[in-house]
Design a protein around this motif. Structure first.
Motif, PDB file in Angstrom:
ATOM      1  N   LEU A  67       0.862  -1.189   0.000  1.00 16.12           N
ATOM      2  CA  LEU A  67       0.000   0.000   0.000  1.00 16.12           C
ATOM      3  C   LEU A  67       0.896   1.236   0.000  1.00 16.12           C
ATOM      4  N   PRO A  68       0.337   2.391  -0.370  1.00 14.49           N
ATOM      5  CA  PRO A  68       1.154   3.608  -0.298  1.00 14.49           C
ATOM      6  C   PRO A  68       1.625   3.851   1.133  1.00 14.49           C
ATOM      7  N   SER A  69       2.832   4.331   1.260  1.00 11.40           N
ATOM      8  CA  SER A  69       3.423   4.641   2.554  1.00 11.40           C
ATOM      9  C   SER A  69       2.937   6.013   3.018  1.00 11.40           C
ATOM     10  N   LEU A  70       2.783   6.175   4.311  1.00 15.05           N
ATOM     11  CA  LEU A  70       2.449   7.502   4.846  1.00 15.05           C
ATOM     12  C   LEU A  70       3.695   8.376   4.783  1.00 15.05           C
ATOM     13  N   ASP A  71       3.603   9.485   4.070  1.00 11.24           N
ATOM     14  CA  ASP A  71       4.707  10.447   4.018  1.00 11.24           C
ATOM     15  C   ASP A  71       4.232  11.732   4.696  1.00 11.24           C
ATOM     16  N   LEU A  72       4.621  11.905   5.945  1.00 10.25           N
ATOM     17  CA  LEU A  72       4.137  13.070   6.702  1.00 10.25           C
ATOM     18  C   LEU A  72       4.645  14.380   6.106  1.00 10.25           C
ATOM     19  N   THR A  73       5.791  14.334   5.422  1.00 10.00           N
ATOM     20  CA  THR A  73       6.302  15.578   4.832  1.00 10.00           C
ATOM     21  C   THR A  73       5.427  15.999   3.645  1.00 10.00           C
ATOM     22  N   GLU A  74       4.739  15.043   3.051  1.00 11.29           N
ATOM     23  CA  GLU A  74       3.826  15.367   1.964  1.00 11.29           C
ATOM     24  C   GLU A  74       2.528  15.947   2.526  1.00 11.29           C
ATOM     25  N   ILE A  75       2.051  15.354   3.605  1.00 13.12           N
ATOM     26  CA  ILE A  75       0.828  15.844   4.257  1.00 13.12           C
ATOM     27  C   ILE A  75       1.102  17.201   4.907  1.00 13.12           C
ATOM     28  N   GLY A  76       2.295  17.338   5.458  1.00 14.41           N
ATOM     29  CA  GLY A  76       2.755  18.642   5.946  1.00 14.41           C
ATOM     30  C   GLY A  76       2.258  19.038   7.314  1.00 14.41           C
ATOM     31  N   THR A  77       0.944  18.989   7.517  1.00 16.75           N
ATOM     32  CA  THR A  77       0.375  19.519   8.756  1.00 16.75           C
ATOM     33  C   THR A  77      -0.670  18.569   9.337  1.00 16.75           C
ATOM     34  N   LEU A  78      -0.570  18.332  10.610  1.00 18.80           N
ATOM     35  CA  LEU A  78      -1.603  17.584  11.333  1.00 18.80           C
ATOM     36  C   LEU A  78      -2.220  18.534  12.351  1.00 18.80           C
ATOM     37  N   THR A  79      -3.533  18.531  12.425  1.00 21.14           N
ATOM     38  CA  THR A  79      -4.195  19.452  13.358  1.00 21.14           C
ATOM     39  C   THR A  79      -5.009  18.682  14.397  1.00 21.14           C
ATOM     40  N   PHE A  80      -5.151  19.313  15.542  1.00 24.46           N
ATOM     41  CA  PHE A  80      -5.862  18.702  16.667  1.00 24.46           C
ATOM     42  C   PHE A  80      -6.687  19.772  17.364  1.00 24.46           C
ATOM     43  N   CYS A  81      -7.907  19.438  17.734  1.00 18.45           N
ATOM     44  CA  CYS A  81      -8.693  20.376  18.542  1.00 18.45           C
ATOM     45  C   CYS A  81      -9.699  19.601  19.384  1.00 18.45           C
ATOM     46  N   LYS A  82     -10.325  20.313  20.273  1.00 19.92           N
ATOM     47  CA  LYS A  82     -11.269  19.675  21.189  1.00 19.92           C
ATOM     48  C   LYS A  82     -12.607  19.431  20.473  1.00 19.92           C
ATOM     49  N   PRO A  83     -13.319  18.382  20.855  1.00 17.37           N
ATOM     50  CA  PRO A  83     -14.647  18.174  20.274  1.00 17.37           C
ATOM     51  C   PRO A  83     -15.609  19.288  20.705  1.00 17.37           C
ATOM     52  N   ASP A  84     -16.631  19.541  19.892  1.00 12.38           N
ATOM     53  CA  ASP A  84     -17.641  20.542  20.217  1.00 12.38           C
ATOM     54  C   ASP A  84     -18.883  19.808  20.745  1.00 12.38           C
ATOM     55  N   HIS A  85     -19.053  19.875  22.062  1.00 13.11           N
ATOM     56  CA  HIS A  85     -20.123  19.100  22.694  1.00 13.11           C
ATOM     57  C   HIS A  85     -21.491  19.706  22.424  1.00 13.11           C
ATOM     58  N   ASP A  86     -21.518  20.965  22.079  1.00 14.55           N
ATOM     59  CA  ASP A  86     -22.782  21.657  21.858  1.00 14.55           C
ATOM     60  C   ASP A  86     -23.370  21.270  20.496  1.00 14.55           C
ATOM     61  N   ARG A  87     -22.559  21.369  19.444  1.00  9.60           N
ATOM     62  CA  ARG A  87     -23.072  21.047  18.111  1.00  9.60           C
ATOM     63  C   ARG A  87     -23.214  19.537  17.908  1.00  9.60           C
ATOM     64  N   PHE A  88     -22.409  18.760  18.614  1.00 11.90           N
ATOM     65  CA  PHE A  88     -22.402  17.308  18.412  1.00 11.90           C
ATOM     66  C   PHE A  88     -22.605  16.596  19.753  1.00 11.90           C
ATOM     67  N   PRO A  89     -23.855  16.602  20.244  1.00 11.60           N
ATOM     68  CA  PRO A  89     -24.110  16.088  21.600  1.00 11.60           C
ATOM     69  C   PRO A  89     -24.011  14.567  21.726  1.00 11.60           C
ATOM     70  N   CYS A  90     -23.915  13.863  20.614  1.00 12.82           N
ATOM     71  CA  CYS A  90     -23.923  12.394  20.696  1.00 12.82           C
ATOM     72  C   CYS A  90     -22.690  11.836  21.416  1.00 12.82           C
ATOM     73  N   LEU A  91     -21.570  12.531  21.331  1.00 11.42           N
ATOM     74  CA  LEU A  91     -20.370  12.046  22.017  1.00 11.42           C
ATOM     75  C   LEU A  91     -20.615  11.944  23.521  1.00 11.42           C
ATOM     76  N   ASP A  92     -21.221  12.989  24.084  1.00  9.15           N
ATOM     77  CA  ASP A  92     -21.506  12.969  25.520  1.00  9.15           C
ATOM     78  C   ASP A  92     -22.487  11.856  25.884  1.00  9.15           C
ATOM     79  N   LEU A  93     -23.402  11.559  24.969  1.00 12.91           N
ATOM     80  CA  LEU A  93     -24.355  10.470  25.239  1.00 12.91           C
ATOM     81  C   LEU A  93     -23.600   9.152  25.417  1.00 12.91           C
ATOM     82  N   GLY A  94     -22.542   8.969  24.651  1.00  8.71           N
ATOM     83  CA  GLY A  94     -21.729   7.759  24.797  1.00  8.71           C
ATOM     84  C   GLY A  94     -21.152   7.642  26.204  1.00  8.71           C
TER      85      GLY A  94
END
Lengths: 386, 386
Positions: B282-309
């Motif tokens: 399979l194609p190899s993951l090349d992080l230098t090609e992807i360049g940027t990885l982003t992370f943020c907190k979930p939005d519990h207000d717009r997506f309440p199903c996570l809290d239901l879990g």
């Protein structure tokens, strides 16, 4: 309880190691310490951790230390023989090898030969005589645990997986203090500027190595021997944030990575307590707070030292030792204001070109190459126009 | 050579599993296959992989399949009893459990009870009766290998490390197709729009679950039982690029993560061949090609199903089963155009509020809760203004 010896206890790794001992006094006992010339700090450490034996490589510092410690029963040795004796004669489960530069080779090998596990923080022993070190480790039935954050990351990413399934090892590099400078700007950069590392607070030598990417060149050599992986399977990637400490890609294209905030106490404690982990009361990595991680390819043109690392492995034998020695001389000259930043790689390359590599059949072969390359590099430094 | 059975062979996971068998014909033999109603594709699979026994849960599809396969000696069963028989009666080392939704519970449990290791791709068995599933697995001496990319990532990040050293498990979530929409925009979003997942090509049900974040809510429940980790130690983080599949934080603040391009064949093959890895081309993951990885907190207000879990785990017992059933009904209604996107979480929450949770002492308790919640959710769907 584990009994430890620290070679290089007054440096950055050494003091961090003692911080861990401080936090977990029931886990570790300090049997021996060595340092270069910092008798004042070593005295403080002796009073705090009560080792039975210590050594200073600088004989006059050892004399001063004896004066300071007249009221204590600690045995104080001097010179390389002193370091070797602390590394080998002391009863210890683990020797933390954290002497900066090539000076760590002989004491570390002495520790291996006296059947002590090694927590290896200084890269030079592996760079100068990696094959020999691993052969000796196998012969004496001990393990070498990496402490360098990148190699610890690879070590942790290999745990529980089969080495035969490894496709690639990927070392990350911060890019150092000068990553954004142009080739022209690099020519005239000051040592002060080059010492401003973005993420890690480290010693001067390794901070300059980080700025030249020689640090990564040395790490490629180190990884080759630590993990018995050919250099063709070792990649380097620039990752400015120093959060992903390194990665391993497996044959199924799965990658395992180790991440963390830049704090050497995590890899140090892992090497000290392997396979267990100590509950370090350090800040947790919150990727949502950091937000973005970036990755890019290294620039071989502006930072030629990385390629020299690969080149030294391809030639093999004593070439990595010669490269390492030339680098130590060049970095010292740069720190003293004697040469320009861009001269560092030129001096290393010229030294390598002049070196006739031979097999590292024994420690003397590596030390001979080290001596030869130091002299050669010194002469190159002095030949430069002031 | 490993003999495998695939429950749900015509779905996304099932066809990917057979792709791996295709690539490694000397590694795997297919003993049995089951599907829902896709007799045409199942026929093709029978002719290619020559299982001894198959089943279709739809009896009329099974009749059609028998017509198609008159020239073959394959045994063709129908209905849930047929599925259970393929899961349990067949000689097999591993059962790949990939039936979408709650229908997978009974056959998967039957496979466990007939002492077959499980590669678990459908979350519902763990959500509906996780504790029971693990007890049965222990009792019958088999292992459950996760196939879900997030749980496989956690599983891989735990290998070689001590479960007692785990501080936190962090599931990553792409955020799904609607992450950038406002609360108002979410009200009127079409099923077509919600089905446009940014990274993974999956079935319709799971793609909507991804858009509501219910998928992550279900995965929290699954992780709780797969790894025996309390929900207080399970975190969720939005990671739009779906490259870091999940992470484990240890007590020393070291994090181990598994990364890769989004391709289910990597986690599937790992579960199939554990602890070995298959050299997937399979194609190899090349992080230098992807360049940027982003992370943020979930939005519990717009997506309440996570809290239901999380909520369903805190209440415990049959509550996760009820939540899961209500979700299946609500998602189906949304896909049919019967309710709005934002109604999905309302229907699940209302069903959970009306549910009296009891212990899952046996499979019937989970199935009763499932039935009850389906009826309740159906009535809530029909009570909504059109």
């Amino acid at each position: 309880m584990k009994t430890i010896v620290i070679l290089g206890s007054t440096g950055s790794i050494g003091t961090n190691t003692l911080d861990i001992v401080d936090r977990f006094p029931t886990e570790f006992r300090v049997a021996g310490l060595t340092a270069g010339s910092n008798d004042a700090l070593l005295e403080t450490q002796i009073r705090r951790f009560k080792p039975r034996i210590v050594a200073l490589s600088d004989p006059s510092a050892a004399t001063r230390l004896r004066q300071r410690c007249l009221d204590l029963s600690v045995e104080i040795l001097a010179g390389q023989e002193g370091l070797v004796q602390v590394a080998s004669a002391t009863e210890a489960d683990l020797v933390v090898s954290a002497i900066v530069g090539g000076a760590g080779l002989v004491p570390t090998l002495a520790a291996i030969r006296s059947k002590k596990h090694i927590a290896l923080a200084n890269k030079e022993p592996m760079v100068m005589a990696g094959k020999l070190m691993q052969e000796e480790a196998r012969r004496h039935g001990i393990r070498i645990f990496p402490v360098d954050s990148e190699h610890s990351a690879i070590f942790q990413s290999l745990e529980g997986h089969r080495i035969t399934d490894v496709r690639r090892v990927i070392l990350t590099a911060s890019g150092g203090a000068l990553w954004t400078l142009t080739k022209d700007e690099l020519q005239d950069v000051s040592a002060e500027r080059a010492l401003q590392h973005p993420n890690w607070k480290m010693g001067a030598k390794i901070t300059i190595d980080s700025a030249t990417l020689m640090n990564k060149g040395l790490e490629v050599v180190e990884a080759r021997w630590l993990f018995d992986i050919p250099e063709s399977r070792i990649d380097v990637m620039i990752h400015r944030e120093s959060i992903v400490h390194s990665l391993v890609e497996y044959e199924d294209r799965s990658m395992i990575a180790q991440l963390g905030l830049p704090d050497m106490r995590t890899p140090i404690s892992y090497a000290m307590r392997y396979p267990e982990r100590l509950p370090l009361d350090l800040p947790s990595l919150d990727l949502t707070e950091i937000g973005t991680l970036t990755f890019c390819k290294p620039d071989h043109d502006r930072f030629p030292c990385l390629d020299l690392g690969y080149e030294s492995l391809k030639i093999g034998g004593t070439m990595p030792a010669a490269m390492n020695a030339a680098n130590e001389v060049a970095v010292e000259a740069f720190l003293q204001g004697g040469i320009r930043f861009t001269d560092i790689s030129d001096i290393i390359r010229s030294t390598m070109l002049a070196h006739s590599a031979r097999e590292v059949e024994n420690i003397e072969a590596a030390l001979d190459a080290d001596r030869w390359a130091r002299e050669k590099a010194e002469s190159l430094v002095h030949a430069l126009p002031r």
